[in-house]
Design a protein around this motif. Structure first.
Motif, short mmCIF file in Angstrom:
data_model
loop_
_atom_site.label_atom_id
_atom_site.label_comp_id
_atom_site.label_asym_id
_atom_site.label_seq_id
_atom_site.Cartn_x
_atom_site.Cartn_y
_atom_site.Cartn_z
N GLU A 179 51.17 32.28 45.96
CA GLU A 179 49.51 33.43 46.89
C GLU A 179 50.11 34.99 46.69
O GLU A 179 49.39 35.74 46.51
N ARG A 237 41.13 46.20 49.39
CA ARG A 237 41.62 46.74 48.20
C ARG A 237 40.73 47.44 47.66
O ARG A 237 39.65 46.93 47.43
N LEU A 271 45.42 40.08 41.63
CA LEU A 271 44.50 40.85 41.65
C LEU A 271 44.89 42.03 41.82
O LEU A 271 43.37 43.52 41.41
N VAL A 293 40.18 48.04 44.07
CA VAL A 293 41.10 48.19 42.46
C VAL A 293 40.53 49.44 41.19
O VAL A 293 39.12 49.45 41.58
N ARG A 318 47.29 31.28 37.79
CA ARG A 318 47.38 32.14 35.93
C ARG A 318 46.90 33.43 36.66
O ARG A 318 46.11 34.09 37.56
N ALA A 326 49.50 35.95 43.38
CA ALA A 326 47.94 35.84 42.77
C ALA A 326 47.32 36.82 43.52
O ALA A 326 46.87 38.12 42.95
N GLU A 327 47.83 37.40 44.44
CA GLU A 327 47.69 38.36 45.16
C GLU A 327 47.79 39.55 44.67
O GLU A 327 46.60 40.48 44.47
N VAL A 358 42.73 36.22 38.57
CA VAL A 358 43.85 35.26 38.87
C VAL A 358 43.04 34.42 39.48
O VAL A 358 42.19 33.92 39.63
N SER A 359 43.73 33.32 39.27
CA SER A 359 43.90 31.50 40.46
C SER A 359 44.62 31.02 40.79
O SER A 359 45.84 31.43 40.48
N TRP A 360 44.96 30.47 42.26
CA TRP A 360 46.04 29.77 42.36
C TRP A 360 45.68 28.26 43.28
O TRP A 360 44.00 28.63 43.45
#
Lengths: 474, 360
Positions: free
Chosen positions: A316, A285, A323, A287, A349, A319-320, A329-331
């Motif tokens: 997941e 990726r 991103l 971004v 988050r 979160a992906e 993000v967090s997982w």
């Protein structure tokens, strides 16, 4: 005419002088008549004859032979009590061209180090192990060893070794011979000159096996300890010959030298430039932060349900996707036995600002895939937050008037679609419809990477679409 | 920006390989297992060795063997496994062998549980093994730092010829966050002291035994001088809004992440809070904390334990200011609101009386 040559010199693999002590540097620290001195000499001669002095790495143990490195002019590594085969394993694997000789006494190998020798042998590590069995602890002053004969009085078996207290003498060669991997196992003795010559041949063969790339070779050497046995050297040697060999019969327990296969060579290491790619460290990726929506958002999402309902993968994917969308993000999963049976939950988050803590104590989105999760987490949901519940109706007695509920039988809807496990993605579809969490295109991109089969990708896309239709407020 | 989402445990191992790690020996244990699992998958593909050992005792001694050959090597475990490795760690330090050990801490004592705690501080930072030795300890608080600090750990291990710990809790190991890896991998040449089974290295030997009292004292003092050098050169910490802070929060790992929330939450409510996050637990940022004792009224240490790091904070503050503690254990985690309530209590107590003068 003689067929041997008399050499008035030490083996070349020995140092010229021994710096173990300030005085008497032509002598070892071993007692007169000790088997270590003889064994050292046999090993050093074998190293000379085989021309491997530079390649040899000697692993010395804890015990009387702890100072072997003062004598052998080879690479030396002194290791912890009992662990020589573990250290030797790693040395050999790090340096496949080295010749690794592991040297241990009977307390070291047959008591504290039983696990290490058994597993090194069972893995068929291509090393050579010399096991000095003198049936006693020498360096610590004469305590009972696992190899001490029955009835023998030592300072820790003052009434004689007993079957009922210490058990029977341990026959290490026989134990190792029960394994499939070892190539060569022989027990020899230092009971007279003939036996010593025989021991020398066995030692050399055990080293040759390693030079030839064969597997694990093990030589047990019945060895005199005149000092602790309280015998004259010649009597100690006779006791090895006449008594110890009765308890520990001399034998070749294993010899697969001719039929053993060479170990396969390790695959060549890739070029250093290739490594990030092999590790998957090059992100697919790239971004663009400018796509990030300007409206501030801080989604604190708790997803919970039974194991198998797709709780973790749902988080997941979120979160992906976050991103991809240029968000922070967090997982964080619950892990361990919970994951393998029973309940499962994760905390996600997704925010425009850097995330301080990945822990979600006050969620503003709760995705409860089963009833226990609803009971457990509903009270924590922030006023104004969203609660998605997998059921026809809210359970009796559950009420909160300050949060938004979406209550649908997501699992049953998934079942109608083709697989009950698609219920998680139907719930996600409903969440996307109801909130400004994230654009669907980012979810689709994340699914393409994380969902492993085409069938499931197709099903999940349908589930996501169905969820958007089902996003009915209750 | 090229980031990818990954678990902390997976980032540790990738960072290790990028830093030149080519040998990994370990025994499975939750919540550290993914490090070994990732090693099993990746090390054989880069010409390295992965072996699941028969025990942690064997694993740490395999590390000893691998380190003796001068290659960069690593193991990973959690509380009970680290306890088993302590003898070997003492040997590694004594024989001056560089290696990296990751401890992804779980609940203890005994079998405890597999949830996250920070209760390995004593055994990792103070050293659970015998003798006068220290291990350098790095404490990541994000997945990015799991990679970055693991890479740094290998450099420090080589620089000091000493084991270096990466100490993280189960949360940091298990959580996923975006991480950006360096674009290049390195593979340092083996050091000159290594035993390599070659003519050039034949005179080399590795040992930790020094039989004569003077020889052992000389060796121990040499180790000690390395630790003094590390204290001068390697101390790392993160200070968040500490300049004007009335109350300085001190925490590492997941606790520091929670404390970052507390600082924000408190500042929004007009409380002057700051965070001092040790990144190196040994060497500990003693000077940084000591200098804050001149400006702050009180310190609050927050840990997932009943209080271990607090001893180092108190040693740094030397009684100049109150050092309070708040912690949870067993896998429980304090919320930012819980901590803030404790902070308010401290402020109430500290504002009624001036900070006490230390009794000397």
């Amino acid at each position: 005419m003689s067929d041997f040559e008399v050499l008035h010199q030490k083996a070349r693999s020995f140092y010229a002088t021994f710096e173990r002590k300030a005085e008497l540097q032509h002598q070892t620290h071993y007692c007169p008549g000790c088997g270590h001195g003889i064994t050292h000499k046999l090993i050093a001669q074998a190293i000379d004859e085989l021309g491997i002095q530079d390649r040899t790495v000697l692993i010395s143990p804890v015990g009387c032979s702890v100072f072997a490195y003062y004598y052998f002019d080879v690479g030396n590594i002194q290791v912890a009590h009992g662990r020589a085969p573990a250290a030797a394993t790693a040395v050999k694997r790090s340096l496949p061209n080295s010749i690794v000789l592991s040297y241990q006494g009977d307390g070291d190998l047959a008591a504290i180090g039983t696990a290490e020798i058994l597993h090194a042998a069972n893995r068929g590590e291509p090393i050579t192990v010399f096991f000095i069995n003198n049936a006693i602890y020498g360096m610590t002053g004469g305590q009972v060893a696992p190899t001490t004969p029955l009835g023998s009085k030592t300072i820790t078996s003052p009434f004689g070794r007993s079957v009922w207290n210490e058990g029977y003498p341990l026959h290490v060669s026989e134990v190792l011979a029960s394994l499939e991997a070892p190539v060569y196992i022989e027990r020899v003795a230092l009971g007279n000159n003939k036996m010593i010559v025989r021991a020398g041949r066995a030692i050399k063969k055990a080293i040759e096996n390693q030079i030839n790339g064969l597997g694990f070779s093990f030589i047990e050497i019945l060895s005199p300890c005149p000092t602790i046995w309280k015998m004259q050297p010649q009597d100690a040697q006779a006791w090895v010959r006449d008594e110890l060999t009765k308890i520990y019969p001399l034998s070749i327990f294993r010899d697969k030298t001719l039929e053993a296969q060479r170990r396969p060579e390790r695959a060549e290491a890739p070029a250093l430039e290739k490594i990030p790619e092999i590790l998957g460290c090059q992100s697919p990726r790239s971004v663009d932060n400018s796509i990030c929506q300007s409206a501030a958002k801080d989604f604190r999402i708790k997803i919970a349900g039974f194991g198998g309902q797709g709780v973790l993968i749902l988080g997941e994917i979120l979160a992906e996707a976050g991103l991809d969308a240029g968000l922070q993000v967090s997982w964080l999963p619950s892990y361990g036995p919970e994951m393998r049976s029973g309940t499962s939950n994760c905390q996600v988050r997704i925010a425009t600002q850097p995330i301080d803590s990945p822990l979600v104590n006050r969620p503003n989105v709760l995705m409860a895939l089963n009833e226990p999760s609803l009971h457990k987490f509903l009270s924590a949901v922030e006023p104004g937050g969203w609660v998605l519940y997998n059921g026809e109706n809210l359970p009796a007695g559950v009420a909160r008037h300050d949060v938004n509920f979406i209550v649908r039988p997501f699992t049953a809807l998934g079942d109608q679609l083709g697989d009950a496990r698609a219920g998680n993605m139907i719930m996600l579809g409903a969440l996307l419809k109801a909130t400004s969490l994230i654009e669907e295109k980012w979810i689709d991109g994340a699914m393409r990477r994380l969902v492993k089969s085409e069938r499931w990708l197709d099903l999940d896309r349908k589930a996501l679409a169905l969820g958007q239709e089902e996003a009915i407020l209750k | 920006m090229r980031k990818q989402l990954m678990k902390g445990n997976e980032a540790v191992l990738r960072g290790a390989i990028l830093a030149g790690c080519r040998a990994f020996y370990s025994y499975p244990i939750t919540p550290a297992s993914e490090i070994g699992e990732t090693a099993a998958l990746l090390l054989p593909q880069v010409g390295g060795t992965f072996l699941q050992s028969e025990s942690e005792t064997a694993a740490v001694n395999m590390l000893y063997g691998a380190a003796s050959t001068g290659i960069r090597c690593m193991t990973a475990s959690s509380g009970p496994g680290i306890s088993l490795m302590q003898e070997g760690i003492s040997y590694l330090a004594g024989a001056e062998l560089p290696c990296v050990i990751a401890d992804i801490t779980r609940g203890g004592p005994g079998l405890g549980n597999i949830a996250a705690e920070q209760s390995d501080y004593f055994q990792v930072v103070k050293g659970g093994g015998h003798g006068c030795y220290r291990t350098l300890v790095l404490a990541p608080d994000s997945v990015q730092e799991m990679c970055d600090l693991t890479m740094l750990a290998f450099d420090l291990a080589d620089k000091y010829r000493n084991p270096v710990f990466v100490l993280a809790d189960g949360f940091i190991g298990q959580m996923m966050e975006p991480v950006e890896f360096p674009e290049r991998a390195i593979l340092p040449a083996p050091p000159a002291w290594a035993v390599r089974g070659t003519a050039e290295t034949r005179k080399n030997f590795i040992t930790s035994i020094f039989l004569e009292p003077d020889a052992l004292e000389h060796h121990v003092l040499k180790l000690h001088s390395k630790y003094e050098q590390a204290e001068r050169e390697e101390t790392r910490y993160e200070a968040v809004q500490t300049d004007d802070a009335d109350v300085v929060l001190v925490g590492y790992g997941i606790s520091a992440r929670i404390l970052k929330s507390v600082v924000q939450l408190g500042r929004a409510q007009g409380l002057r809070l700051g965070l001092l996050r040790p990144i190196t637990l040994y060497p500990f940022p003693t000077e940084a904390i000591r200098s804050l004792a001149a400006t702050a009224s009180a310190f609050l240490t927050v840990e997932l334990s009943t209080g271990q790091m607090i001893e180092d904070v108190r040693l740094a503050v030397e009684g100049r200011r109150p050092v309070e503690f708040y912690g949870r254990s067993g896998g429980n985690v304090p919320s930012a609101e819980d901590v803030l309530a404790v902070v308010r209590n401290i402020i109430k107590r500290c504002s009624v009386s001036e900070p006490e003068v230390a009794h000397v």
